[in-house]
Structures are given as structure tokens and as C-alpha cells.
Design a protein around this motif. Sequence first.
Motif, PDB file in Angstrom:
ATOM      1  N   SER A 156      -8.751 -13.163  -5.655  1.00 45.47           N
ATOM      2  CA  SER A 156     -10.155 -13.465  -5.338  1.00 45.47           C
ATOM      3  C   SER A 156     -11.057 -12.266  -5.597  1.00 45.47           C
ATOM      4  O   SER A 156     -10.614 -11.118  -5.604  1.00 45.47           O
ATOM      5  CB  SER A 156     -10.278 -13.902  -3.876  1.00 45.47           C
ATOM      6  OG  SER A 156      -9.986 -12.817  -3.022  1.00 45.47           O
ATOM      7  N   LYS A 157     -12.330 -12.544  -5.765  1.00 41.83           N
ATOM      8  CA  LYS A 157     -13.315 -11.495  -6.013  1.00 41.83           C
ATOM      9  C   LYS A 157     -13.411 -10.561  -4.804  1.00 41.83           C
ATOM     10  O   LYS A 157     -13.544  -9.343  -4.960  1.00 41.83           O
ATOM     11  CB  LYS A 157     -14.681 -12.127  -6.292  1.00 41.83           C
ATOM     12  CG  LYS A 157     -15.740 -11.125  -6.720  1.00 41.83           C
ATOM     13  CD  LYS A 157     -17.050 -11.818  -7.048  1.00 41.83           C
ATOM     14  CE  LYS A 157     -18.100 -10.791  -7.459  1.00 41.83           C
ATOM     15  NZ  LYS A 157     -19.409 -11.441  -7.743  1.00 41.83           N
ATOM     16  N   GLU A 158     -13.318 -11.135  -3.591  1.00 41.05           N
ATOM     17  CA  GLU A 158     -13.384 -10.322  -2.368  1.00 41.05           C
ATOM     18  C   GLU A 158     -12.214  -9.331  -2.306  1.00 41.05           C
ATOM     19  O   GLU A 158     -12.389  -8.170  -1.944  1.00 41.05           O
ATOM     20  CB  GLU A 158     -13.371 -11.226  -1.127  1.00 41.05           C
ATOM     21  CG  GLU A 158     -14.613 -12.081  -0.935  1.00 41.05           C
ATOM     22  CD  GLU A 158     -14.644 -13.301  -1.859  1.00 41.05           C
ATOM     23  OE1 GLU A 158     -13.590 -13.597  -2.491  1.00 41.05           O
ATOM     24  OE2 GLU A 158     -15.706 -13.943  -1.958  1.00 41.05           O
ATOM     25  N   SER A 159     -11.027  -9.813  -2.683  1.00 39.41           N
ATOM     26  CA  SER A 159      -9.845  -8.945  -2.663  1.00 39.41           C
ATOM     27  C   SER A 159      -9.977  -7.820  -3.683  1.00 39.41           C
ATOM     28  O   SER A 159      -9.571  -6.679  -3.435  1.00 39.41           O
ATOM     29  CB  SER A 159      -8.577  -9.753  -2.943  1.00 39.41           C
ATOM     30  OG  SER A 159      -8.356 -10.699  -1.926  1.00 39.41           O
ATOM     31  N   GLN A 160     -10.561  -8.133  -4.831  1.00 41.31           N
ATOM     32  CA  GLN A 160     -10.747  -7.113  -5.862  1.00 41.31           C
ATOM     33  C   GLN A 160     -11.734  -6.043  -5.405  1.00 41.31           C
ATOM     34  O   GLN A 160     -11.545  -4.856  -5.679  1.00 41.31           O
ATOM     35  CB  GLN A 160     -11.247  -7.762  -7.159  1.00 41.31           C
ATOM     36  CG  GLN A 160     -10.201  -8.607  -7.858  1.00 41.31           C
ATOM     37  CD  GLN A 160     -10.687  -9.088  -9.208  1.00 41.31           C
ATOM     38  OE1 GLN A 160     -11.137  -8.313 -10.027  1.00 41.31           O
ATOM     39  NE2 GLN A 160     -10.590 -10.389  -9.443  1.00 41.31           N
ATOM     40  N   GLU A 161     -12.774  -6.460  -4.703  1.00 43.02           N
ATOM     41  CA  GLU A 161     -13.792  -5.504  -4.258  1.00 43.02           C
ATOM     42  C   GLU A 161     -13.254  -4.524  -3.229  1.00 43.02           C
ATOM     43  O   GLU A 161     -13.695  -3.374  -3.154  1.00 43.02           O
ATOM     44  CB  GLU A 161     -14.991  -6.267  -3.677  1.00 43.02           C
ATOM     45  CG  GLU A 161     -15.820  -6.984  -4.749  1.00 43.02           C
ATOM     46  CD  GLU A 161     -16.914  -7.845  -4.155  1.00 43.02           C
ATOM     47  OE1 GLU A 161     -16.947  -7.961  -2.897  1.00 43.02           O
ATOM     48  OE2 GLU A 161     -17.729  -8.403  -4.902  1.00 43.02           O
ATOM     49  N   THR A 162     -12.284  -4.973  -2.416  1.00 38.93           N
ATOM     50  CA  THR A 162     -11.729  -4.099  -1.372  1.00 38.93           C
ATOM     51  C   THR A 162     -10.479  -3.362  -1.832  1.00 38.93           C
ATOM     52  O   THR A 162      -9.926  -2.557  -1.086  1.00 38.93           O
ATOM     53  CB  THR A 162     -11.376  -4.934  -0.115  1.00 38.93           C
ATOM     54  OG1 THR A 162     -10.464  -5.982  -0.488  1.00 38.93           O
ATOM     55  CG2 THR A 162     -12.629  -5.547   0.483  1.00 38.93           C
ATOM     56  N   ASN A 163     -10.028  -3.622  -3.050  1.00 38.56           N
ATOM     57  CA  ASN A 163      -8.812  -2.993  -3.574  1.00 38.56           C
ATOM     58  C   ASN A 163      -9.204  -1.803  -4.456  1.00 38.56           C
ATOM     59  O   ASN A 163      -9.796  -1.966  -5.520  1.00 38.56           O
ATOM     60  CB  ASN A 163      -8.008  -4.018  -4.381  1.00 38.56           C
ATOM     61  CG  ASN A 163      -6.627  -3.498  -4.771  1.00 38.56           C
ATOM     62  OD1 ASN A 163      -6.421  -2.302  -4.946  1.00 38.56           O
ATOM     63  ND2 ASN A 163      -5.683  -4.405  -4.914  1.00 38.56           N
ATOM     64  N   TRP A 164      -8.854  -0.605  -4.022  1.00 36.43           N
ATOM     65  CA  TRP A 164      -9.208   0.624  -4.755  1.00 36.43           C
ATOM     66  C   TRP A 164      -8.712   0.598  -6.193  1.00 36.43           C
ATOM     67  O   TRP A 164      -9.338   1.177  -7.086  1.00 36.43           O
ATOM     68  CB  TRP A 164      -8.627   1.821  -4.012  1.00 36.43           C
ATOM     69  CG  TRP A 164      -8.755   3.143  -4.717  1.00 36.43           C
ATOM     70  CD1 TRP A 164      -7.843   3.724  -5.549  1.00 36.43           C
ATOM     71  CD2 TRP A 164      -9.872   4.044  -4.671  1.00 36.43           C
ATOM     72  NE1 TRP A 164      -8.303   4.939  -6.010  1.00 36.43           N
ATOM     73  CE2 TRP A 164      -9.555   5.165  -5.483  1.00 36.43           C
ATOM     74  CE3 TRP A 164     -11.098   4.025  -4.011  1.00 36.43           C
ATOM     75  CZ2 TRP A 164     -10.414   6.234  -5.644  1.00 36.43           C
ATOM     76  CZ3 TRP A 164     -11.957   5.101  -4.182  1.00 36.43           C
ATOM     77  CH2 TRP A 164     -11.616   6.184  -4.991  1.00 36.43           C
ATOM     78  N   PHE A 165      -7.594  -0.100  -6.445  1.00 33.02           N
ATOM     79  CA  PHE A 165      -6.965  -0.075  -7.764  1.00 33.02           C
ATOM     80  C   PHE A 165      -7.482  -1.158  -8.719  1.00 33.02           C
ATOM     81  O   PHE A 165      -7.086  -1.183  -9.882  1.00 33.02           O
ATOM     82  CB  PHE A 165      -5.444  -0.234  -7.616  1.00 33.02           C
ATOM     83  CG  PHE A 165      -4.825   0.802  -6.738  1.00 33.02           C
ATOM     84  CD1 PHE A 165      -4.595   2.087  -7.202  1.00 33.02           C
ATOM     85  CD2 PHE A 165      -4.481   0.509  -5.421  1.00 33.02           C
ATOM     86  CE1 PHE A 165      -4.037   3.059  -6.385  1.00 33.02           C
ATOM     87  CE2 PHE A 165      -3.920   1.467  -4.599  1.00 33.02           C
ATOM     88  CZ  PHE A 165      -3.697   2.746  -5.083  1.00 33.02           C
ATOM     89  N   SER A 166      -8.331  -2.043  -8.241  1.00 32.71           N
ATOM     90  CA  SER A 166      -8.830  -3.110  -9.113  1.00 32.71           C
ATOM     91  C   SER A 166      -9.765  -2.541 -10.175  1.00 32.71           C
ATOM     92  O   SER A 166     -10.334  -1.452 -10.011  1.00 32.71           O
ATOM     93  CB  SER A 166      -9.564  -4.175  -8.290  1.00 32.71           C
ATOM     94  OG  SER A 166     -10.789  -3.659  -7.799  1.00 32.71           O
ATOM     95  N   ALA A 167      -9.940  -3.304 -11.258  1.00 27.89           N
ATOM     96  CA  ALA A 167     -10.822  -2.855 -12.341  1.00 27.89           C
ATOM     97  C   ALA A 167     -12.270  -2.685 -11.858  1.00 27.89           C
ATOM     98  O   ALA A 167     -12.891  -1.645 -12.135  1.00 27.89           O
ATOM     99  CB  ALA A 167     -10.744  -3.830 -13.514  1.00 27.89           C
ATOM    100  N   PRO A 168     -12.835  -3.655 -11.124  1.00 22.39           N
ATOM    101  CA  PRO A 168     -14.216  -3.470 -10.646  1.00 22.39           C
ATOM    102  C   PRO A 168     -14.388  -2.228  -9.768  1.00 22.39           C
ATOM    103  O   PRO A 168     -15.381  -1.522  -9.876  1.00 22.39           O
ATOM    104  CB  PRO A 168     -14.486  -4.752  -9.841  1.00 22.39           C
ATOM    105  CG  PRO A 168     -13.539  -5.759 -10.384  1.00 22.39           C
ATOM    106  CD  PRO A 168     -12.322  -5.000 -10.768  1.00 22.39           C
ATOM    107  N   SER A 169     -13.394  -1.965  -8.902  1.00 21.75           N
ATOM    108  CA  SER A 169     -13.481  -0.801  -8.012  1.00 21.75           C
ATOM    109  C   SER A 169     -13.414   0.501  -8.802  1.00 21.75           C
ATOM    110  O   SER A 169     -14.243   1.402  -8.612  1.00 21.75           O
ATOM    111  CB  SER A 169     -12.348  -0.851  -6.988  1.00 21.75           C
ATOM    112  OG  SER A 169     -12.340   0.316  -6.199  1.00 21.75           O
TER     113      SER A 169
END
Length: 461
Positions: free
Chosen positions: A269-282
Motif C-alpha cells: 500500500s501507499k501508506e506502507s511505502q510512505e512509512t518504510n525508510w527503504f521504499s523508493a518514495p522514501s
Amino acid sequence: ARARQPAAAGKMDWKRSLRGRLAARRTPKKSKQELKDEEMELFTKYYMEWKGGRKSDNTSYTNIPRFYYRLPAEDEVLLQKLREESRAVFLQRKSRELLDNEELQNLWFLLDKHQTSPVTGEEAMINYENFLKVGEKAGPKCKQFFTAKIFAKLLNNDPYGRISIMQFFNYVMRKVWLHQTRIGLSLYDVAGQGYLRESDLENYILELIPTLPQLDGLEKSFYSFYVCTAVRKFFFFLDPLRTGKIKIQDILACSFLDDLLELRDEELSKESQETNWFSAPSALGVYAQYLNLDKDHNGMLSKEELSRYGTGTLTNIFLDRVFQECLTYDGEMDYKTYLDFVLALENRKEPAALQYIFKLLDIENKGYLNVFSLNYFFRAIQEQMKIRGQEPVSFQDVKDEIFDMVKPKDPYKISLQDLINSSQGDTVTSILIDLNGFWTYENREAVVASDNDNAADVDDM
């Protein structure tokens, strides 16, 4: 006359003996060093005699196993290659001992087949008797999981003494994953000592990127910055003493690897990506922020450029301390040092982040904060309040509140451990280094009331 002669001779012998003893007493005394040398000589003599006498009695010392193996030197190429090959063979053998997908499917089939009635709820259950039966049929690789200890660990108030089949299977899957991951990380352990250096972890993450669907959109030119961003989180939190290496066990025990491997989920989910330091968006967001701060585009940040970080309300005194204590190049900060700075300020509740900030606040390097150091930093907050036309708050009031919040062991000194134990470290540090953080603390009641009003408005909609 002849009868008295032996008595006279005896008397002469006695006199001669007495003179000899008196002469011996008149010999010069030995110095302390001579006495010490004589003592050591005697000790060595008697010890060697004792050792020689005991050799035949007890020879167990000859059976002590070897416990130290010298690592090959850099110029011992053949020994290094032999060590690498032997480790690779060992890890391959360990990998073959793990359950593969087919064996896991077979285990699930056997568990499902031996589920124990009665059916209560939606979860399939199994009792200890059937649990042991499955263990016998599942094969030797599964034997380690079918123990009374594991069954008791998963037992959870079932009236029939059963455990959940799904919970047990997830337990097995988790164990298999941990062993697989440990083997995978160990392949990058060049020294073979159970830890990864920064370059080792960089290689691991770089080769992991193509296996993570959530990173498919990353440009290859950004890979090096992504790897740097990811690796810094591991080293900031798991290497607080800055030794340049992390234990593989520590990597497995923390949640960071879970967050990184979560990017395998194509439907994350987009929410999980935003809170995950390792995601591309982060990662892209952190790097973009760095570029936005770098106004002269030289790839480094000056103190003036860093002052615009966040809400731009960090005090100049705190920023001075950052550039005094952290690694800089000609007075400017590079991306790696910036990442440590960000991780510290965004995770102020964590002990590693508090350690980072505490070092900056401890201006006298005494290992504690006293009234002088608190006043030193809070003066900058008062100055910022004056510049913005606000009435400065009394330091005495703030000081008393800080000591009340922390409740240090020593009523006049606040140690790092005091801050961590109080669970108020994030609030205390915010009060001292950031005007916005201090304002939030001062107006906390109004902020809470506003949040409650907003929540009520959402409920009414």
C-alpha cells in the motif's frame, strides 16, 4: 694429662665453630634486588621440579582442543582462497538442510490431514498426539520443529490442549526464512567472522535491488544513493560505537530487514511505502530534500544551508555543535553525514538517536547535562522567541520542568541513561534545540484539544 687432652680438643672445636658463625653474621646483607633474584631462582627451581613430577601423573593438558585459528594474511592468497571455498561449501551444506517449497507444501498437507476435532471457529487445530504423528511422517528435516517445547510455546488457552496449525506453519516458515537470510548474508561476510562491514552490506543491498518489485522504477544512476540511504539506517542504529561493522545476528534480530524485504510485495500500500525508510518514495524524498537544501549545488551542505532543514527552526547553537562534532569536509556536510543527522532527528525516541543528540548537547564532554549546558542551549530558544516578537519563557521554569520529566538519579545531572529511562528524551531534546519543538511542548494542551476537535469533525461527516 692424656685424659684431659680430648676435652681440650673439644673445647677448641667449639670455639672454632662459634667464630665461624660470628664471621658469617658479619657478611654484608644482600640487597632487595639480590633477595628477589634468589627468591625467583628458588621458585623456578621448585616449580620445575614439581612440574616434572606431575607430568607423568596428569597429561590432560595435551588434549586441550585448538580454539584459535589465525586468519590468513593479505599476501597468503592460497590460504584465503581455501578459506573462502571451505566457507562456501559449508554454507551450501547448510542451505541444503533447509526445507524447500515442495517439502513445505508436503508439511502443510500432512498438518491439514491430521487436524484434530472438534472444529471451533475458523482455525484448524491439532493436538499433541497428531502433532507427533506428523513429525514422524514429515521427514528428517522437520524433526527439529516437532518438539514438546515448540508445542508448549504455541499452546494458547485451547480447552482441548491443541495448537493452531496456521500458527505452527508460520513459525516453521519464519525459522526457514531466518536461516535462509542468515546464509544469504553470510555469503557477503568476507572476513568470515559473523559480521558485515559497510562495503559488505552495500554489496548485499545492491544485488538485492533487482529482486524487489517495489524498486523496479528506480533509475540505475540512483542505485548508489539508494544503497547509501539504506545502509546508513542499519549502521546508525546497529553500530552505535561506530566500529564500522555489524553482527549478522543483530541484523536478523532487528526489524529493518523485514522492512527492506517487504518491498517484494507487489501490492504494497501507499501508506506502507510512505512509512518504510527503504521504499523508493522514501529514499527519493530524503535525497530530494538534500538537493533542495544544497543551494550552491556543490553536493555538500553548509551550516547555513542545513539551517533550513525541516521547519527551519533549529537553533544556531545546536547547528554549530553539529558541525563541530560530525564529520565534515572543509566545513561542509556530505550526504552520508546528513543521513545520520536526519535519522537522529526523525527518531528522537530511539536510544541511538538520543545518543547522537546527547553528544551534541554535552558541550563540556562530561557525560551528563547540568544546569549550565541546559541554559546554554535554551538561551538560543529565548533569542529566537524575541526575534519573532514572542515573550521569552523563564529558563528557571523550563529547567524545573525538564528535571521533573527526566527524574535523574542525581538531582543536578542528567545522563544519557536518565534520558532513555524517562521516555521523555524526545521532548527534552526538542525543547532545547528546536523553537518549533519548544512551541509544540508549550502549547501541547491547545494542540491536543485541536486534534480532538478535528477528530470529532471527521466522525460527524
